[in-house]
Design an enzyme around this catalytic site. Sequence first.
Site, PDB file in Angstrom:
ATOM      1  N   CYS A   1       7.572   6.529   1.367  1.00  0.00           N
ATOM      2  CA  CYS A   1       6.640   7.352   0.589  1.00  0.00           C
ATOM      3  C   CYS A   1       5.588   8.004   1.495  1.00  0.00           C
ATOM      4  O   CYS A   1       5.912   8.950   2.213  1.00  0.00           O
ATOM      5  CB  CYS A   1       6.018   6.526  -0.540  1.00  0.00           C
ATOM      6  SG  CYS A   1       5.165   7.508  -1.772  1.00  0.00           S
TER       7      CYS A   1
ATOM      8  N   HIS B   1      10.108   3.079  -2.803  1.00  0.00           N
ATOM      9  CA  HIS B   1       9.477   1.881  -2.244  1.00  0.00           C
ATOM     10  C   HIS B   1      10.360   0.644  -2.314  1.00  0.00           C
ATOM     11  O   HIS B   1      10.177  -0.180  -3.210  1.00  0.00           O
ATOM     12  CB  HIS B   1       8.194   1.581  -3.019  1.00  0.00           C
ATOM     13  CG  HIS B   1       7.144   2.627  -2.870  1.00  0.00           C
ATOM     14  ND1 HIS B   1       6.345   2.711  -1.761  1.00  0.00           N
ATOM     15  CD2 HIS B   1       6.770   3.644  -3.681  1.00  0.00           C
ATOM     16  CE1 HIS B   1       5.511   3.733  -1.895  1.00  0.00           C
ATOM     17  NE2 HIS B   1       5.750   4.320  -3.046  1.00  0.00           N
TER      18      HIS B   1
ATOM     19  N   GLU C   1       9.990  -1.950  -0.783  1.00  0.00           N
ATOM     20  CA  GLU C   1       9.124  -3.125  -0.662  1.00  0.00           C
ATOM     21  C   GLU C   1       8.562  -3.581  -2.004  1.00  0.00           C
ATOM     22  O   GLU C   1       8.012  -4.668  -2.115  1.00  0.00           O
ATOM     23  CB  GLU C   1       7.990  -2.844   0.341  1.00  0.00           C
ATOM     24  CG  GLU C   1       6.867  -1.920  -0.142  1.00  0.00           C
ATOM     25  CD  GLU C   1       7.208  -0.418  -0.073  1.00  0.00           C
ATOM     26  OE1 GLU C   1       8.386  -0.074   0.120  1.00  0.00           O
ATOM     27  OE2 GLU C   1       6.272   0.398  -0.231  1.00  0.00           O
TER      28      GLU C   1
END
Lengths: 295, 192
Positions: free
Chosen positions: B77, B174, B176
């Site tokens: 991002c 994302h 994560e």
Amino acid sequence: MEQQTGTFAVKKGLAQMLKGGVIMDVVTAEHAKIAEDAGACAVMALERVPADIRAQGGVARMSDPELILKIKESVTIPVMAKCRIGHFVEAQILESLKIDYIDESEVLTPADEEHHILKHNFTVPFVCGCRNLGEALRRIGEGAAMMRTKGEAGTGDVVEAVRHARTVLGEIRKIQNMPKEELMAYAKNIGAPYELVLETAELGRLPVVNFAAGGIATPADAALMMQLGVDGVFVGSGIFKSGDPAKRAAAIVKATTHFRDAGILAEVSKNLGEPMVGRNVSQMPEGEKIAGRGW
Amino acid sequence: MKIGVLALQGDFAEHIAMLKRLGAEGVEVRLPKHLEGLQGLIIPGGESTTIGKLAVAYDLMEPLRAFAKDHAVWGTCAGAIFLSKDARREQPLLKVMDITVQRNAFGAQVDSFEADLDIAELKQATDTTHPYHAVFIRAPIIESVGGDARILSALPDGRIVAAQEGHLLATSFHPELTNDARFHKYFLSLAS
């Protein structure tokens, strides 16, 4: 392929992107630009900073949508705006403006002295204030996707921010060490949803991002809150009520990133000009404190 | 394996937790000296303007460019924006990846979304068949790729959301924020 908007992961996710950053109160588009240029990760658009709300008195409400839109157009970083506690129509209006986050805030005059907004009903995410773990988990239970410890807004006195962060983080440390069978009674005593108490104990942190707010006025204040264990900071009156807002804003951003590096903290604290004058919370009459708003 | 995670601002802790799950050590990088001894670097999600300004203020731009020449670097991002050569506005960029990005390409936060992606290369690399569930937060898109950069994944309407150029990786979304560690595994294979 189906795209799902407004999920809790997406709401909570934006707060995760703000971590390690500084969210600044701004009252004009010019302020917003100064904040963005200083490295703010988001701005809070409002008509008056908390120090002025305190000084001027009267009923404090959601800001004029025109002002919020002007601020939104002036920056590329996320823009937040405040609605009154329990005022779900102000929240609907802010959502229609496509604001990035709504702060259901005790800084404004509460519209409901018993109930908060059911935040699960919205696509836009909400941040709410808390003074202790029970209050934080009640707000998350209502759908808040981000928390901030309240502190005492508009004072420039960090003492309440410290008190509230230590309380929330201390209670989390406590439940982490409790045998599981004691958590139901603990949840009952603090008035928090049991499932969220369990989740918090397992995670060892709140299930959503938690910033500090209310009284942060210097780079050292910001680093203090970070070292205590919050995820980032809100600075309200502390920047634009000071002598040199651009310089102070940049210094607080650097201090929030390098919060463990005393050498850098000393460097960024030099020659910042006049801080906001501030009000000593311990000498303030109870009736003037706003952190008690929220149920 | 020691992997750095740029910790100027953003969700670096989430990346470090994912690396730990895969048996790698995640190291917070805030100053140039923290890059020593690392085998790769992740630039996390966050605000790209904030990350850029702090990188300039603490003289990280050149050390990061030098690091990216011979190490694996992955931007998620804001990190993808920071790696790009062009973000269509004036802000500090590393310009190490031949991609042009458009910030906030899907609109405001109310337009942020989750969606399944079919990423052939990822499935092959991790020997799996299920789609990749991606989380997009005020996400950028990769408008175009040039030079040696190639498209890893695009939405059904053709908008590019993941690209690779040698050992450099950029994703609009994302990994994560999910429990799916396949993208981090893929990155570790580029770093080793």
